[in-house]
Motif scaffolding. Sequence first.
Motif, mmCIF file in Angstrom:
data_model
loop_
_atom_site.group_PDB
_atom_site.id
_atom_site.type_symbol
_atom_site.label_atom_id
_atom_site.label_comp_id
_atom_site.label_asym_id
_atom_site.label_seq_id
_atom_site.Cartn_x
_atom_site.Cartn_y
_atom_site.Cartn_z
ATOM 1 N N LYS B 1030 -12.929 4.813 4.190
ATOM 2 C CA LYS B 1030 -13.343 3.630 3.436
ATOM 3 C C LYS B 1030 -12.859 3.702 1.981
ATOM 4 O O LYS B 1030 -12.239 2.786 1.448
ATOM 5 C CB LYS B 1030 -14.874 3.519 3.467
ATOM 6 C CG LYS B 1030 -15.423 2.436 2.557
ATOM 7 C CD LYS B 1030 -16.885 2.174 2.852
ATOM 8 C CE LYS B 1030 -17.490 1.123 1.927
ATOM 9 N NZ LYS B 1030 -17.839 1.626 0.609
ATOM 10 N N ARG B 1031 -13.101 4.868 1.392
ATOM 11 C CA ARG B 1031 -12.690 5.051 -0.005
ATOM 12 C C ARG B 1031 -11.169 4.947 -0.141
ATOM 13 O O ARG B 1031 -10.651 4.359 -1.091
ATOM 14 C CB ARG B 1031 -13.210 6.419 -0.471
ATOM 15 C CG ARG B 1031 -12.782 6.841 -1.847
ATOM 16 C CD ARG B 1031 -13.503 6.053 -2.938
ATOM 17 N NE ARG B 1031 -13.138 6.529 -4.270
ATOM 18 C CZ ARG B 1031 -13.122 5.813 -5.352
ATOM 19 N NH1 ARG B 1031 -13.481 4.528 -5.291
ATOM 20 N NH2 ARG B 1031 -12.787 6.317 -6.508
ATOM 21 N N VAL B 1032 -10.476 5.509 0.846
ATOM 22 C CA VAL B 1032 -9.015 5.476 0.814
ATOM 23 C C VAL B 1032 -8.525 4.028 0.830
ATOM 24 O O VAL B 1032 -7.652 3.634 0.059
ATOM 25 C CB VAL B 1032 -8.432 6.285 1.988
ATOM 26 C CG1 VAL B 1032 -6.945 5.977 2.166
ATOM 27 C CG2 VAL B 1032 -8.631 7.757 1.755
ATOM 28 N N GLU B 1034 -10.201 1.432 -0.085
ATOM 29 C CA GLU B 1034 -10.555 0.799 -1.355
ATOM 30 C C GLU B 1034 -9.548 1.160 -2.437
ATOM 31 O O GLU B 1034 -9.053 0.306 -3.180
ATOM 32 C CB GLU B 1034 -11.949 1.254 -1.807
ATOM 33 C CG GLU B 1034 -13.073 0.537 -1.084
ATOM 34 C CD GLU B 1034 -14.417 1.175 -1.355
ATOM 35 O OE1 GLU B 1034 -15.413 0.714 -0.777
ATOM 36 O OE2 GLU B 1034 -14.481 2.154 -2.153
ATOM 37 N N LEU B 1035 -9.226 2.441 -2.505
ATOM 38 C CA LEU B 1035 -8.312 2.888 -3.554
ATOM 39 C C LEU B 1035 -6.951 2.221 -3.419
ATOM 40 O O LEU B 1035 -6.333 1.819 -4.408
ATOM 41 C CB LEU B 1035 -8.160 4.412 -3.526
ATOM 42 C CG LEU B 1035 -9.364 5.188 -4.066
ATOM 43 C CD1 LEU B 1035 -9.204 6.679 -3.787
ATOM 44 C CD2 LEU B 1035 -9.547 4.947 -5.562
ATOM 45 N N SER B 1036 -6.509 2.122 -2.169
ATOM 46 C CA SER B 1036 -5.199 1.505 -1.993
ATOM 47 C C SER B 1036 -5.243 0.046 -2.432
ATOM 48 O O SER B 1036 -4.263 -0.500 -2.918
ATOM 49 C CB SER B 1036 -4.708 1.637 -0.555
ATOM 50 O OG SER B 1036 -5.299 0.639 0.257
ATOM 51 N N ALA B 1037 -6.419 -0.575 -2.242
ATOM 52 C CA ALA B 1037 -6.545 -1.956 -2.729
ATOM 53 C C ALA B 1037 -6.575 -2.003 -4.248
ATOM 54 O O ALA B 1037 -5.944 -2.838 -4.882
ATOM 55 C CB ALA B 1037 -7.814 -2.588 -2.151
ATOM 56 N N TYR B 1038 -7.308 -1.047 -4.876
ATOM 57 C CA TYR B 1038 -7.393 -1.037 -6.341
ATOM 58 C C TYR B 1038 -6.033 -0.783 -6.971
ATOM 59 O O TYR B 1038 -5.744 -1.237 -8.072
ATOM 60 C CB TYR B 1038 -8.370 0.044 -6.825
ATOM 61 C CG TYR B 1038 -9.771 -0.139 -6.298
ATOM 62 C CD1 TYR B 1038 -10.246 -1.406 -5.941
ATOM 63 C CD2 TYR B 1038 -10.628 0.947 -6.178
ATOM 64 C CE1 TYR B 1038 -11.528 -1.556 -5.452
ATOM 65 C CE2 TYR B 1038 -11.909 0.801 -5.698
ATOM 66 C CZ TYR B 1038 -12.359 -0.450 -5.330
ATOM 67 O OH TYR B 1038 -13.620 -0.603 -4.851
ATOM 68 N N PHE B 1039 -5.200 -0.015 -6.227
ATOM 69 C CA PHE B 1039 -3.872 0.310 -6.738
ATOM 70 C C PHE B 1039 -3.079 -0.966 -7.066
ATOM 71 O O PHE B 1039 -2.189 -0.963 -7.901
ATOM 72 C CB PHE B 1039 -3.155 1.151 -5.661
ATOM 73 C CG PHE B 1039 -1.809 1.691 -6.075
ATOM 74 C CD1 PHE B 1039 -1.536 2.011 -7.405
ATOM 75 C CD2 PHE B 1039 -0.813 1.894 -5.128
ATOM 76 C CE1 PHE B 1039 -0.303 2.528 -7.754
ATOM 77 C CE2 PHE B 1039 0.422 2.396 -5.487
ATOM 78 C CZ PHE B 1039 0.676 2.719 -6.810
ATOM 79 N N THR B 1040 -3.451 -2.052 -6.402
ATOM 80 C CA THR B 1040 -2.697 -3.291 -6.616
ATOM 81 C C THR B 1040 -3.193 -4.059 -7.837
ATOM 82 O O THR B 1040 -2.625 -5.077 -8.191
ATOM 83 C CB THR B 1040 -2.810 -4.220 -5.385
ATOM 84 O OG1 THR B 1040 -4.166 -4.670 -5.298
ATOM 85 C CG2 THR B 1040 -2.416 -3.521 -4.129
#
Lengths: 294, 1169
Positions: B1030-1032, B1034-1040
């Motif tokens: 889940k966190r992964v 999320e992080l990949s989304a935040y990266f954008t």
Amino acid sequence: MDPFSAEGELLNIHNAFHQGQYSTVLEVDTSRFSNKNALPARILTLRARISLGQAEDVITELEGEGDVPDLKVVKALAEYAIGNKGEAVQVAEALAETSPDNATVQVVGGTILQAEGKSEEAIALLGKHQGNLEAVALIVQIHLQQNRTDLALKEVLAAKRWAQDSLLINIAESWVGLRVGGEKYQQAFYVFEELAQTPSSSAPKSIIGQAVAELHLGRLPETEAALRQALERDPKNPEAIANTIVFLIASGRDATEHISLLKTTSPEHPFLLDLQEKDATFDKAAAKYTAKVA
Amino acid sequence: MGTLIDRFEEHDGPVRGIDFHKTQPLFVSGGDDYKIKVWSYQTRRCLFTLNGHLDYVRTVVFHHELPWIVSSSDDQTIRIWNWQNRSLICTMTGHNHYTMCAQFHPKEDLIVSASLDQSVRVWDISGLRKKHSAPTSMTFEDQMARSNPNQADMFGNTDAVVKFVLEGHDRGVNWVAFHPTLPLIVSAGDDRLVKLWRMSDTKAWEVDTCRGHFQNASACLFHPHQDLILSVGEDKTIRVWDLNKRTSVQSFKRENDRFWVIAAHPEINLFAAGHDNGVMVFKLERERPASAVHQSQLFFINKEKHVRSYDFQKNLESPSMLSLKKLGSPWVPPRTLSYNPAERAILVTSPADSGIYELISLPRDASGAVEPTDMKRGQGNSAIFVARNRFAVFNQAIQQIDIKDLSNSTTKTIKPPPGTVDIYFGGTGCLLLITPTSVILYDIQQKKNIAELAINGVKYVVWSNDGLYAALLSKHNVMIVTKALEQVSTLHETIRIKSATWDDAGVLLYSTLNHIKYTLLNGDNGIVRTLDQTVYLVRVKARSVYCLDRAAKPKVLTIDPTEYRFKLALVKRNYEEMLQIIKTSSLVGQSIISYLQKKGYPEIALQFVQDPQTRFELAIECGNLDVAVDMAKQLDRPRLWARLGTEALAQGNHLTVEMAYQKLRSFDKLSFLYLATGDQEKLARMAKIAEHRGDFTARFQNSLYLGDIEDRIQMFKEVDQYPLAYLTAKSNGLTEECEAILEASGLTEDQLSIPSMGTPLRPPKPIVPTFQSNWPVKSTSHSFFEKALLDQVEGLSPEDGIDPASNGLGVEEPTDGAGGKHNGHLEEEDEEAAGWDMGDDMNVEADNDFVNVESAETGSGSSEAELWARNSPLAADHVAGGSFDTAMQLLNRQVGAVNFGPLKPRFLEIYQASKTYLPASDGLPPLVNYVRRTVDETDSRKILPIIPKDLESIASGDLQAGYSAMRQNNLEEGVKIFKRILHTLLVNAVSTNHEFEEAKKIVSTATEYIIAMSIELERRRLADDPSNLKRVLELSAYFTIPKLEPAHRQLALVSAMNLAFKNKNLASALSFAGRILANGGPPKMLENARKLKAICERSPHDAIDIEFDQFAEFDICAASHTPIYRGSQVETCPYTGAMYHAKYKGTVCTVCGVTEIGAPASGFRLLSA
């Protein structure tokens, strides 16, 4: 008459010495010099040898050489050069008492005193000179080291009145010029460049002077060329290395290699001492600050 | 006069010949080094040298129109040179001894030469001119001549041919000259003779000889416009000869020096003669025309020695009335003229024959230059009318004054004091006797001295029209005396004073060599106008000055008398007149303003000034606060507000003081002012402002003024000063507060030992609301003048008049931000503070600290490095100067830096680049010099150090390296690079605002990249463990989220889209795909996105619910890498602007690693000024 004036036979050897052409000094045939000039010539030769790192030989040579104050003070300089500082300073101070009017004692003694940080005494001794340009140059340097550019400038201007074209005064004026800045940078550059690029007077010392002037003028590519030239002539010249470091950093490049080179060749160089001190200062100052929440 | 302008020392040996060019700024010289040099006297340099002569060059002369020089030389040749192409164009041979002199004819193509071969030759050079002028139709001979330049023609001659050979001198001839207009030649030779020759087209012959020199005659010339010959010789004499009679007119002998050369000024009546020891400049005759004024008539004697009159009212010059040809010698003009209106007679004196005078009656009407019929004469140096039928004659040789009647018989004889040199009219029945050291007023009747005044060298006396004052003129001084010879004023001129005349109002106008000036009786003086030639003033009336020029022609000059009339009115306090002048003339000049100011009339000067700065100064000086306030608002400079504040305080005008302090942001002073005026309300606001500014000292001060104990305790608590807070609470009896504090610090009361306390101090309560209006204000005295202006001149010039609206101060009718906000609404505290312009306050603060640095480092001998720190508020400059301590203080204040470790390399880097090592004296350590970035600057207050890695190198080097690390997926390296960029920029300097903006842009770019890369790095760390899925995601989304370059953003989006798709988070994947398509890019990537998008659109659901709302706007917390939604509490890094959740306040910023999150800071700074 000033024995170093244009007519004197000492002119060439004297100029060579002050342009930093020490080996040229040694090559000069002093045997033909008149009796009057034999001693000054020998002093210059000895000082050139000390500058070339032959201080110990000089001491051996001067061992048991009577009571001539000129030679005694040169011996003291040699002693100072190899690290017998306390003794050398004592000799210099004693000679400053007994024969303060001797030009060699003034100049060499003044050098030792200033090197030991006794600027006031050095100036007092040098102030007794009678139209000795070398003493003037030393006074100028001491003033500059004390950050009294105004006094240095005054000294130079006063000397220029009676010794307009002398090499030493030109050089000393350039020292001051590098402090004053602006147009004076360019004038200093011309002096050093002329010395450095004339084959007969070229020496690492003047090439470094040229490079320093270029650096102050903000002409970095020319600085690099001059420094390279200096290092080719004398790869271990501490000033050449130190200024190369300054140049590299100022142009945003890496200077690690040259710093370690300087550390091995002359670990006592002011650049390194200064850097060390500032390193510590930084840590001390930085320690005063912390984030509220760690 | 006679100042040496420059020396030109390039000739080797003596210089014998020299000539100025008529029009160009050139002169030519020739000397014993065989060289001819052409010089520019503008650049003061030798332009070029003409070589060719084989022996001494004797004379060099420019041609009057062609670019030619003729030279004569001991090599027996005469040469002509072209100074434009710098070539020799002709060599004239023929003399068989030294040629001593050669001259061009002033009009024709002739040259005359003199030689020691005893001959004078005249050469025709028309051939040379033809050859060198523009090609016209050329004859065959011309073409021949042209093809053989500088070669002899068939007769062996060159372009110059001998026209005449004049033989007559029986020794060598030294000099020869053409007459300016007549076909005459004059020559001087070693036979001691000066010979005059005449020539026609075909022949030349000797006319006559002037005999008199008793040694070799060395040079001679014709007078430029009189029929005279001048010659000089080795007999040490200068002689003047009558051209027509060839008789000696005048001669002058020098004691010891032989004369060698003589020259005439082309326009001015001056000659110069060179002798063994120098040059003497002289004139042959007095140029001052003899004249006398009676009422509206001027009588004068012109150059033809005719007596004429001039009517000032009609501006009309009469025809000649008399000819005085027979008076004295023909070449000596009359010296003085005295007019007797009753008898219509004149007295004329002439210095000829050691002084003569003539008494002549003028004919009734002017009918031409008739010889006087009835005339009486006698010996005397001065002769003046002293009464209707008496005149005085002074004879200097026998020191005697005779008073004579009109029949020229002596009625009385006076013995003047010894040494008397001249006499002047001294008022009715009196004489002024002039001696070299004094002036004596002598009563003729009583035969005694009435008064005596010690004054040196008086030459002329000019009486005022009303006879009350006289001006005594000497060479460089003017003294004004009363008719009783009491000194009124005196003035000194460096330039020679020529003449003077009185205005009807009692202003003396005098002329120097090149100015007309005025002086008032009180000694105030000034320039009226400049003169292009010397004139002798005779009369002034309104705007006209009447004078005689050196040619004895009456002239009228127009002047502007406004200035002296104004000053006169001021002295006489004649305000109506002044008002009149102000209304009618444009009397606005620095000189009049400074004059008024100096004389103590600032309130009047105020009326003349437009320049706000000057107006302000004047207004302050005369205490006119209204104008001062207006001007200060207009100029809005802190220095002016400060002065206004001081002046207003002195006047007790506290409303103005308040405004000034507000403008100056002098919070402390303002607080104190409010305390003094009892304005509690504003004082309370000051406290709030202090709180807002985070200035604890000010807050403490204000709470003391207000007696606000709670706030004081609160403040102590905020700064962790619990003991002080406790004591404050305790002493004011706030028990509850005491307990709370004790509780907070975990102590009990019995653990404390408290000293005994008195009753707490309370600030006094205001009783009268003083602040509502000004204290009785110092009444601004309106002079008559001002009142007049206010009443009558309103609308004359609105800026100048005092605007009634400005009498009400701006505080009551707020016009500017600070004042307005201040009186405005209380409730909006934030906005209130904004009115105070908080950003600037911080700068002020920073500057203050900067000042502290300065005061800490004084004393002589400070190194340049120390100057840098003084000269700049930038951390980088302090670092370069080695002052790490202050640099850190600055950074701490500006961006809240607390963790300096990461900056260490940058600090040392800057420091290391700051100094060079110059090997100097042997045996001493090298000289340290300081490298500047201000290369051209020598002012020690402006020099600044070099800072390595400037903005440009960062933008073109490091930033690109960072981008490429991103592209190459080398994220760890990338973070390092971007952090280094942040550190390099933090300690740096730029020179323009534009650069600063660019730097700020790079900072924010670097910040975004660091955050983005950190997010991605965290994701990669967690990716291996499936429990973190889940966190992964999320992080990949935040990266954008971070604002990366479009290409880099696409990389982030593609990776996020793929990851989401793989994990069946189709809704997220869909949004990423949509964003990819919106951004555009390589076709393959877009194709892929389109395909995925199509799939996702069928069932847009997320398998795993992640904390990522694609529709909401949010920022990423740089520490926790979680979203910060709009509206929630945010703390930022004062440097990078990176955002954090509130809980991170007080920790070190993860992005830059240097600053404290949420610390109070004045702002990032790279510009030094």
